[in-house]
Design an enzyme around this catalytic site. Sequence first.
Site, PDB file in Angstrom:
ATOM      1  N   ARG A   1     -10.973  29.696 -11.851  1.00  0.00           N
ATOM      2  CA  ARG A   1     -10.409  30.477 -12.955  1.00  0.00           C
ATOM      3  C   ARG A   1     -11.172  30.258 -14.261  1.00  0.00           C
ATOM      4  NH1 ARG A   1      -6.701  29.640  -9.147  1.00  0.00           N
ATOM      5  NH2 ARG A   1      -4.912  31.052  -8.886  1.00  0.00           N
TER       6      ARG A   1
ATOM      7  N   ARG B   1     -10.308  36.560   7.590  1.00  0.00           N
ATOM      8  CA  ARG B   1      -9.047  36.433   6.872  1.00  0.00           C
ATOM      9  C   ARG B   1      -8.649  37.750   6.218  1.00  0.00           C
ATOM     10  NH1 ARG B   1     -10.401  31.278   3.312  1.00  0.00           N
ATOM     11  NH2 ARG B   1      -8.237  31.534   2.594  1.00  0.00           N
TER      12      ARG B   1
ATOM     13  N   ASP C   1      -1.591  23.768   0.724  1.00  0.00           N
ATOM     14  CA  ASP C   1      -2.876  23.264   1.213  1.00  0.00           C
ATOM     15  C   ASP C   1      -2.798  21.832   1.715  1.00  0.00           C
ATOM     16  OD1 ASP C   1      -4.323  25.600   0.762  1.00  0.00           O
ATOM     17  OD2 ASP C   1      -4.759  25.061  -1.316  1.00  0.00           O
TER      18      ASP C   1
ATOM     19  N   LYS D   1      -4.888  30.993   6.871  1.00  0.00           N
ATOM     20  CA  LYS D   1      -5.774  30.335   5.910  1.00  0.00           C
ATOM     21  C   LYS D   1      -7.196  30.398   6.460  1.00  0.00           C
ATOM     22  CE  LYS D   1      -3.247  28.759   2.435  1.00  0.00           C
ATOM     23  NZ  LYS D   1      -3.626  28.982   1.009  1.00  0.00           N
TER      24      LYS D   1
ATOM     25  N   GLN E   1      -2.544  33.699  -5.315  1.00  0.00           N
ATOM     26  CA  GLN E   1      -3.708  34.571  -5.238  1.00  0.00           C
ATOM     27  C   GLN E   1      -3.312  36.033  -5.447  1.00  0.00           C
ATOM     28  OE1 GLN E   1      -5.824  33.743  -1.589  1.00  0.00           O
ATOM     29  NE2 GLN E   1      -6.374  31.687  -2.226  1.00  0.00           N
TER      30      GLN E   1
ATOM     31  N   GLY F   1     -11.548  32.126  -0.187  1.00  0.00           N
ATOM     32  CA  GLY F   1     -10.520  33.151  -0.279  1.00  0.00           C
ATOM     33  C   GLY F   1     -10.034  33.334  -1.701  1.00  0.00           C
TER      34      GLY F   1
ATOM     35  N   SER G   1      -8.947  25.247  -7.891  1.00  0.00           N
ATOM     36  CA  SER G   1      -8.264  26.434  -8.405  1.00  0.00           C
ATOM     37  C   SER G   1      -8.594  26.666  -9.872  1.00  0.00           C
ATOM     38  CB  SER G   1      -6.748  26.282  -8.239  1.00  0.00           C
ATOM     39  OG  SER G   1      -6.389  26.227  -6.882  1.00  0.00           O
TER      40      SER G   1
ATOM     41  N   SER H   1       2.739  33.910  -3.727  1.00  0.00           N
ATOM     42  CA  SER H   1       1.308  33.693  -3.531  1.00  0.00           C
ATOM     43  C   SER H   1       0.603  33.733  -4.876  1.00  0.00           C
ATOM     44  CB  SER H   1       0.711  34.754  -2.601  1.00  0.00           C
ATOM     45  OG  SER H   1      -0.703  34.723  -2.639  1.00  0.00           O
TER      46      SER H   1
END
Length: 443
Positions: free
Chosen positions: A29, A125, A322, A349, A172, A97, A25, A170
Site C-alpha cells: 500500500r 487464483r 494468513d 489462497k 483486498q 494476490g 500488506s 475481505s
Amino acid sequence: MTTLTATPMGKIPLKGEIAAPGDKSISHRSLMFGALAVGPTRITGLLEGEDVRATARAVAALGAGVERTGEGAWTVHGVGVGGLAEPECALDLGNSGTGARLLMGMVAGCPITATFTGDASLSRRPMSRVIEPLSRMGAVFHGREGGRLPITLTGPADVMPIDYRSPVASAQVKSAVLLAGLNAAGRTTVREPAASRDHTENMLRSFGAAVETRTEDGMIVVTVDGQPELAPQDIAVPGDPSSAAFAAVAALILPGSEVTIRNVGLNPLRAGLFEVLTAMGGEIDVLDRREEGGEPVGDLRVRGGALKGAGAPPANAAAMIDEYPILCIAAALAEGRTEMRGIEELRVKESDRIALMVNGLRAAGVEVEEHEDGMTVSGSGGRPPAGGCEIDASHDHRIAMSFLVLGLACAQPIAVTGAETIATSYPAFTDHFARLGADIQSR
C-alpha cells in the site's frame, strides 16, 4: 525448485532476537498510495520480498517514479489520483494476490487499459471477487474462464461511485473498490459482514482522503469521498505480524526457548493469532508498545512451554486468515484438540491451504480431521511428531515455512519442496532462524 530441510532441535531451545521483516500488506500500500499522491513519498522499512518488488515495478510501469535509496528505503514520486499512465507492457505481479487485486482497483479508476499476469500459482487464483464490483463501477475485463489471469482491464472515462455489499469480509475486495472510488465523482461505500484489515483506511486517511468507518445494521461500512488530492507522506513500515508468527510459534513449541521479535505490527485486525496462542497457554509478552505510521507496534518476548488445544473462533478468521497454517503447527504440539472453522477462504489462497496442511500434518504423524470449512488438529501434548517426510508446499510460502517450523520439533527431519516462494514474503527466513540456533537449509 528449491528444497529446504529442517533438522530437529531435540532438547536444544531457540535463543536470541530478530527484527520482524516489513509488513507486506503495508509495504504494498505504501508504494501504491505514494503513486496516487502528488509529490515524493518516502518509505523506510519496506519489505523487499519478490511480491513487493513486483508491485514496485507495476507502479513504475503506471507512470510513477520509483527509486530505491537504500536497504528498505524507497521514494515514490506520485502522479496524483487519476494520473496513472497506460503501461507499455503487461503488469506481472508474480505470486502476489494483494498486488494484483489492489492494482486492479487503481487501474479501474482511470481511463486506461492494462493487462495483469502472474506466476502459475497466481494464475490459478480467481479474481472474480474484485471483478464483480469493479465492473459495476464501469471497468471492462477480459480474462480466462473463472476470472483468472491473465486479465486485461479497461477503466471507464468516468468511474461510477457505488454502494457495494460484499458477501465476505475481505480487505483486498474492500481496498480495490475504495481505490477505484478515489477517482469517482461522489462517495463510494463498501459494506462487509465483519471487520477486515483496515490498513487501506488508515493509510488513506494519513494521505488526506476523507474516509469514514461505521457500523450499520450489523455491517461494517466504509466510505471514501472521491477525487481528493493526496499529500505525500513519510512512512515507516512496521514489522509483519504474519512473518513474526513463525519464530513465535517455533519458540512456543520448543521448551526452554526465549525469543524476542522486534518491531511487530499489532493492529487489532492482524493480531488474532497472538490472542489464540495466549489462550492456548503461550507465554507472549508485549514490550515497548508504541505507534509508528499510524499503526500500533511492539516487541514480542516469547518463551517456550506447554500449550493446550483451544478453539479459534470463526469471528477471528479475518484477523488471522494468513496465520492458520502456522497455528496448525502450534496445535500439533499442544495437549488436546484445536478446532479451526469458518476458514474456507483458505481454499482459494496461493493454494488450497486446508488440504495441504491436512495432508502434510498426516504425513508428519499428526492426527488431523479435515472439514470443508477448516480442520481440527489433535495435538501430541509436546511429544515430538514422527516427521521424516517430504512435504510439497505447492509453491505456497506460508505452507513451506509452517512445515519447516514443525520439522524443528519432530523426531526426524522434514524436507519441504517448492520452498523458493518463501522469498516472496520473508527473504531472511532461514537467516533469522539460524540466528536463533535452528538448522534450516538446502540439502
